[in-house]
Design a protein around this motif. Structure first.
Motif, PDB file in Angstrom:
ATOM      1  N   ALA A 114       0.859  -1.187   0.000  1.00 58.33           N
ATOM      2  CA  ALA A 114       0.000   0.000   0.000  1.00 58.33           C
ATOM      3  C   ALA A 114       0.895   1.238   0.000  1.00 58.33           C
ATOM      4  N   ASP A 115       0.309   2.396   0.104  1.00 63.17           N
ATOM      5  CA  ASP A 115       1.113   3.610   0.225  1.00 63.17           C
ATOM      6  C   ASP A 115       0.434   4.541   1.219  1.00 63.17           C
ATOM      7  N   GLY A 116       1.109   5.639   1.513  1.00 67.04           N
ATOM      8  CA  GLY A 116       0.625   6.554   2.533  1.00 67.04           C
ATOM      9  C   GLY A 116      -0.772   7.085   2.280  1.00 67.04           C
ATOM     10  N   VAL A 117      -1.167   7.178   1.019  1.00 64.64           N
ATOM     11  CA  VAL A 117      -2.527   7.643   0.718  1.00 64.64           C
ATOM     12  C   VAL A 117      -3.542   6.624   1.217  1.00 64.64           C
ATOM     13  N   ILE A 118      -3.348   5.369   0.823  1.00 63.82           N
ATOM     14  CA  ILE A 118      -4.303   4.319   1.198  1.00 63.82           C
ATOM     15  C   ILE A 118      -4.284   4.089   2.711  1.00 63.82           C
ATOM     16  N   GLY A 119      -3.105   4.212   3.317  1.00 62.28           N
ATOM     17  CA  GLY A 119      -3.002   3.995   4.757  1.00 62.28           C
ATOM     18  C   GLY A 119      -3.691   5.067   5.576  1.00 62.28           C
ATOM     19  N   GLN A 120      -3.632   6.312   5.085  1.00 59.05           N
ATOM     20  CA  GLN A 120      -4.126   7.435   5.886  1.00 59.05           C
ATOM     21  C   GLN A 120      -5.557   7.854   5.564  1.00 59.05           C
ATOM     22  N   MET A 121      -6.055   7.535   4.361  1.00 59.24           N
ATOM     23  CA  MET A 121      -7.377   8.067   4.018  1.00 59.24           C
ATOM     24  C   MET A 121      -8.492   7.246   4.670  1.00 59.24           C
ATOM     25  N   MET A 122      -9.635   7.922   4.879  1.00 62.62           N
ATOM     26  CA  MET A 122     -10.786   7.253   5.496  1.00 62.62           C
ATOM     27  C   MET A 122     -11.845   6.976   4.454  1.00 62.62           C
ATOM     28  N   GLU A 123     -12.435   5.778   4.525  1.00 63.31           N
ATOM     29  CA  GLU A 123     -13.544   5.413   3.644  1.00 63.31           C
ATOM     30  C   GLU A 123     -14.481   4.500   4.431  1.00 63.31           C
ATOM     31  N   PRO A 124     -15.753   4.465   4.018  1.00 68.62           N
ATOM     32  CA  PRO A 124     -16.621   3.465   4.627  1.00 68.62           C
ATOM     33  C   PRO A 124     -16.241   2.078   4.129  1.00 68.62           C
ATOM     34  N   VAL A 125     -16.130   1.133   5.037  1.00 66.58           N
ATOM     35  CA  VAL A 125     -15.767  -0.228   4.643  1.00 66.58           C
ATOM     36  C   VAL A 125     -16.685  -1.234   5.318  1.00 66.58           C
ATOM     37  N   THR A 126     -16.819  -2.375   4.672  1.00 63.81           N
ATOM     38  CA  THR A 126     -17.546  -3.491   5.255  1.00 63.81           C
ATOM     39  C   THR A 126     -16.543  -4.445   5.877  1.00 63.81           C
ATOM     40  N   LEU A 127     -16.646  -4.617   7.193  1.00 63.84           N
ATOM     41  CA  LEU A 127     -15.756  -5.560   7.870  1.00 63.84           C
ATOM     42  C   LEU A 127     -16.390  -6.949   7.855  1.00 63.84           C
ATOM     43  N   PRO A 128     -15.595  -7.967   7.593  1.00 60.12           N
ATOM     44  CA  PRO A 128     -16.146  -9.322   7.537  1.00 60.12           C
ATOM     45  C   PRO A 128     -16.471  -9.835   8.941  1.00 60.12           C
ATOM     46  N   PRO A 129     -17.289 -10.889   9.032  1.00 60.40           N
ATOM     47  CA  PRO A 129     -17.534 -11.480  10.347  1.00 60.40           C
ATOM     48  C   PRO A 129     -16.254 -12.104  10.913  1.00 60.40           C
ATOM     49  N   TYR A 130     -16.241 -12.334  12.226  1.00 60.93           N
ATOM     50  CA  TYR A 130     -15.070 -12.928  12.872  1.00 60.93           C
ATOM     51  C   TYR A 130     -14.919 -14.386  12.469  1.00 60.93           C
ATOM     52  N   LYS A 131     -13.681 -14.733  12.128  1.00 60.20           N
ATOM     53  CA  LYS A 131     -13.348 -16.128  11.831  1.00 60.20           C
ATOM     54  C   LYS A 131     -12.546 -16.639  13.019  1.00 60.20           C
ATOM     55  N   PRO A 132     -12.862 -17.818  13.567  1.00 60.80           N
ATOM     56  CA  PRO A 132     -12.095 -18.287  14.726  1.00 60.80           C
ATOM     57  C   PRO A 132     -10.636 -18.587  14.359  1.00 60.80           C
ATOM     58  N   ARG A 133      -9.735 -18.397  15.316  1.00 60.02           N
ATOM     59  CA  ARG A 133      -8.341 -18.809  15.091  1.00 60.02           C
ATOM     60  C   ARG A 133      -8.286 -20.325  14.964  1.00 60.02           C
ATOM     61  N   ARG A 134      -7.338 -20.808  14.203  1.00 59.67           N
ATOM     62  CA  ARG A 134      -7.248 -22.257  14.004  1.00 59.67           C
ATOM     63  C   ARG A 134      -6.828 -22.960  15.298  1.00 59.67           C
ATOM     64  N   THR A 135      -7.350 -24.156  15.493  1.00 59.89           N
ATOM     65  CA  THR A 135      -6.990 -24.939  16.675  1.00 59.89           C
ATOM     66  C   THR A 135      -5.648 -25.639  16.426  1.00 59.89           C
ATOM     67  N   ALA A 136      -5.065 -26.166  17.512  1.00 56.99           N
ATOM     68  CA  ALA A 136      -3.791 -26.908  17.389  1.00 56.99           C
ATOM     69  C   ALA A 136      -3.953 -28.081  16.428  1.00 56.99           C
ATOM     70  N   GLU A 137      -5.127 -28.715  16.463  1.00 60.86           N
ATOM     71  CA  GLU A 137      -5.373 -29.868  15.577  1.00 60.86           C
ATOM     72  C   GLU A 137      -5.408 -29.421  14.119  1.00 60.86           C
ATOM     73  N   GLN A 138      -6.075 -28.284  13.878  1.00 56.73           N
ATOM     74  CA  GLN A 138      -6.140 -27.778  12.505  1.00 56.73           C
ATOM     75  C   GLN A 138      -4.746 -27.402  11.998  1.00 56.73           C
ATOM     76  N   ILE A 139      -3.951 -26.783  12.873  1.00 59.54           N
ATOM     77  CA  ILE A 139      -2.597 -26.399  12.459  1.00 59.54           C
ATOM     78  C   ILE A 139      -1.775 -27.653  12.157  1.00 59.54           C
ATOM     79  N   ALA A 140      -1.896 -28.656  12.997  1.00 62.65           N
ATOM     80  CA  ALA A 140      -1.131 -29.889  12.774  1.00 62.65           C
ATOM     81  C   ALA A 140      -1.509 -30.517  11.434  1.00 62.65           C
TER      82      ALA A 140
END
Lengths: 358, 252
Positions: A172-198
């Motif tokens: 990205a660059d300083g423009v994209i990092g600093q500017m404000m826009e309305p955004v849609t945030l996705p729903p929360y995804k759970p962190r992977r479990t130890a079994e999933q990582i394995a």
């Protein structure tokens, strides 16, 4: 959990997206113009909710190596920085590529070289897509041109990185990092479990159960025949990414006589310029590479058969311009219009630049 | 394959099951092999082979993962404490240790080492101090003694040219995050036992979340020092120990 519409800075959006995509850890060091990423994470305190670790390191050298360590255990880990800090990380990025580790990196570029300026720039294109560190390697490189893409590319970046075991950079660059826009945030995804990582990361060094050979995450191999083979296998993965993961956006390209090629914030300026030129009866299109590696060479080669000339517009001295010229292979002239030192061109300047080549 | 001398009834000492059968690449007389064995024995005695993640350095011990049969991450030169920091924070129930030489820990990795210790990361740092760069062929280290010869101070270290030997372990003891800082050696049977107790304590501290433990092992590099193993042990006693005295610097 549902999607959520909020007004955010690009940097803040990265932090929200990281927590929501189930990241395990963020390690960073403050640098303008991206410090809001770690500040937002520290304010949101994800360790109290999702369990995500957030740590301020003593340097970018340390933070990229913390990412190396976390990734070595199969965790979803990331860092962010801006140009001078990313230069410091090149050792760790090369080692991560040599160890085939998945990770997400974010560079909110500012002007250089050296300490340069804190204003926006795209001058780290070469460093990112040609390999800023030593050795034969590539970074999957995503170039957002909106705050929404800052959100979307966090999840996408992790997904691609884990799929191909290649670090992914959001450039990205300083423009994209600093500017404000309305955004849609996705729903929360759970962190992977130890079994999933394995299951997903059988190579991870996270404690050797009886019966499994020890996992060693390393970039070292002293036997040249084995080392060449490791490199060849990696290059095969690069070819696969180039064949399957190219992303780009076309704007009014279908009937275009002239083609502007621009990425990130420069592409937004160019979109206005294209609309202006069209209103003057000049048939111009805009092609915006979203993946800077793999680069959309094929589609550019196709347009080289149809347009009279191309022009790259970048916040640098003409870096992506070289890749466009390689793609069109001399079939059309590829002009360049760029500003440096933190200057962002106006649509009028782009319009005039293109008209000077008609 | 049965050995006519080593029979179960007369076996009083055995190779740790956590050590592999690979032949070590270390020079005869080098301290690394002894410290590797101690680390493996402690992991075995604690029953933590499946719970341990080591971080290998750049230096002679870069191939430690060929000898100690646990999972490893191989670090860039000096960055092991940063790598271990993240491994431990993301896997807090695991035993995480770094194994580093003097160039790795006290020169190129000084910042990573001091800050990991100052944050009190729950890791154990095993620090081999032999006052020389072994793997690259005997160059001056940050811990090279005044007057000591190396390939980059061939007439002996001189302070006006090369600066002074760095007592980094003393500095690490000053950081609030360390709970246990000790300096040991492995040149006699009794010193080997003491070092083993120190590493056990360091590993126990890590699991108990007491902070960072640092075990410096003042070591020989007879190849780099250009001495026989016996001469190197004597030289270490006479020259290294007065400047790097053995014993606990901190235990809380």
């Amino acid at each position: 959990m549902k999607n959520e519409l909020v007004l955010l800075k690009g940097n803040e959006a990265i932090a929200h997206a990281a927590i929501r995509c189930g990241a395990d850890g963020y390690f960073g060091y403050p640098i303008t113009p991206q410090s809001e990423i770690m500040e937002t994470l520290m304010e949101l305190r994800p360790w109290d909710t999702t369990g995500m670790v957030v740590l301020q390191a003593e340097s970018e050298v340390a933070s990229i190596n913390m990412v190396f360590g976390g990734a070595a255990t199969g965790k979803k880990v990331m860092t962010s920085s801006s140009s001078p800090g990313v230069s410091l990380m090149q050792e760790g990025i090369s080692f991560s590529c040599g160890a085939d580790l998945p990770m997400l990196l974010v560079n909110v570029m500012r002007g250089g070289p050296g300490l340069g300026t804190i204003q926006p720039s795209q001058a780290d294109y070469f460093q990112t897509v040609k390999g800023g560190g030593h050795g034969d390697y590539k970074l999957i490189t995503l170039a957002p041109s909106s705050v929404q893409e800052m959100v979307d590319f966090v999840d996408l970046g992790f997904e691609l990185s884990f799929k191909y075991l290649i670090p992914c950079m959001i450039l990205a660059d300083g423009v994209i990092g600093q500017m404000m826009e309305p955004v849609t945030l996705p729903p929360y995804k759970p962190r992977r479990t130890a079994e999933q990582i394995a299951a997903e990361c059988p190579w991870a060094a996270n404690g050797k159960p009886a019966g499994r050979y020890r996992n060693v995450v390393t970039s070292l191999e002293l036997d040249p025949a084995k080392m060449e083979k490791k490199n060849e296998v990696r290059q095969e993965r690069f070819r696969l990414v180039e064949a399957t993961e190219v992303r780009y956006e076309e704007f009014l390209c279908e009937d275009a006589d002239y083609l502007i090629v621009a990425f990130g914030s420069a592409a937004r300026v160019c979109q206005s310029a294209v609309e202006d030129l069209r209103s003057q009866g000049i048939k111009v299109g805009l092609l915006r590479p979203i993946t800077l590696w793999p680069f959309p060479s094929k589609v550019l080669s196709k347009y080289a058969e149809k347009v009279k000339c191309m022009m790259t517009v970048e916040l640098n001295a003409g870096q992506m311009n070289e890749d466009v010229r390689l793609a069109v292979n001399g079939k059309v002239h590829v002009y360049h219009y760029g500003r440096m030192g933190g200057i962002v061109p106006t649509p009028e300047e782009v319009t005039e630049a293109l008209k000077s080549h008609l | 394959m049965s050995n006519p001398i080593i029979q179960p009834e007369n076996l009083v000492y055995d190779k740790s099951a956590v050590l592999t059968d690979n032949v070590m690449h270390y020079c005869p007389g080098c301290s690394h092999g002894t410290v590797h064995r101690i680390v493996a024995e402690v992991i075995e005695e604690m029953g933590l082979q499946d719970q341990t993640i080591g971080v290998a350095p750049v230096g002679c011990a870069v191939f430690i993962y060929n000898y100690i049969n646990v999972d490893f991450a191989e670090s860039a030169h000096g960055r092991a404490p940063a790598i271990a920091t993240a491994i431990k924070r993301l896997n807090p129930d695991k035993l995480v240790f770094t194994y580093q030489g003097d160039g790795d820990l006290a020169a190129i990795g000084t910042a990573e080492t001091i800050h990991a210790c100052n944050r009190g990361e729950n890791i154990a740092i095993i620090f081999i101090n032999n006052g020389i760069y072994g793997m690259t062929g005997g160059q001056m280290a940050p811990t090279t003694l005044l007057g000591m010869k190396s390939s980059t101070c061939p007439t002996g270290r001189e302070p006006h040219l090369n600066g002074y030997p760095l007592k980094i372990t003393d500095m690490l003891a000053l950081t609030e995050g360390t709970c246990y800082v000790t300096r040991q050696s492995v040149h006699t049977p009794s010193s080997v036992k003491k070092t083993k107790r120190a590493i056990r304590k360091a590993f126990d501290n890590s699991l108990q979340g007491k902070g960072t433990s640092v075990v410096e092992v003042v070591s020989t590099c007879n190849s780099g020092w250009k001495m026989t193993p016996v001469e190197a042990n004597r030289w270490m006693e006479e020259n290294m120990f007065p400047f790097y005295p053995l014993g606990d610097l901190k235990d809380r």
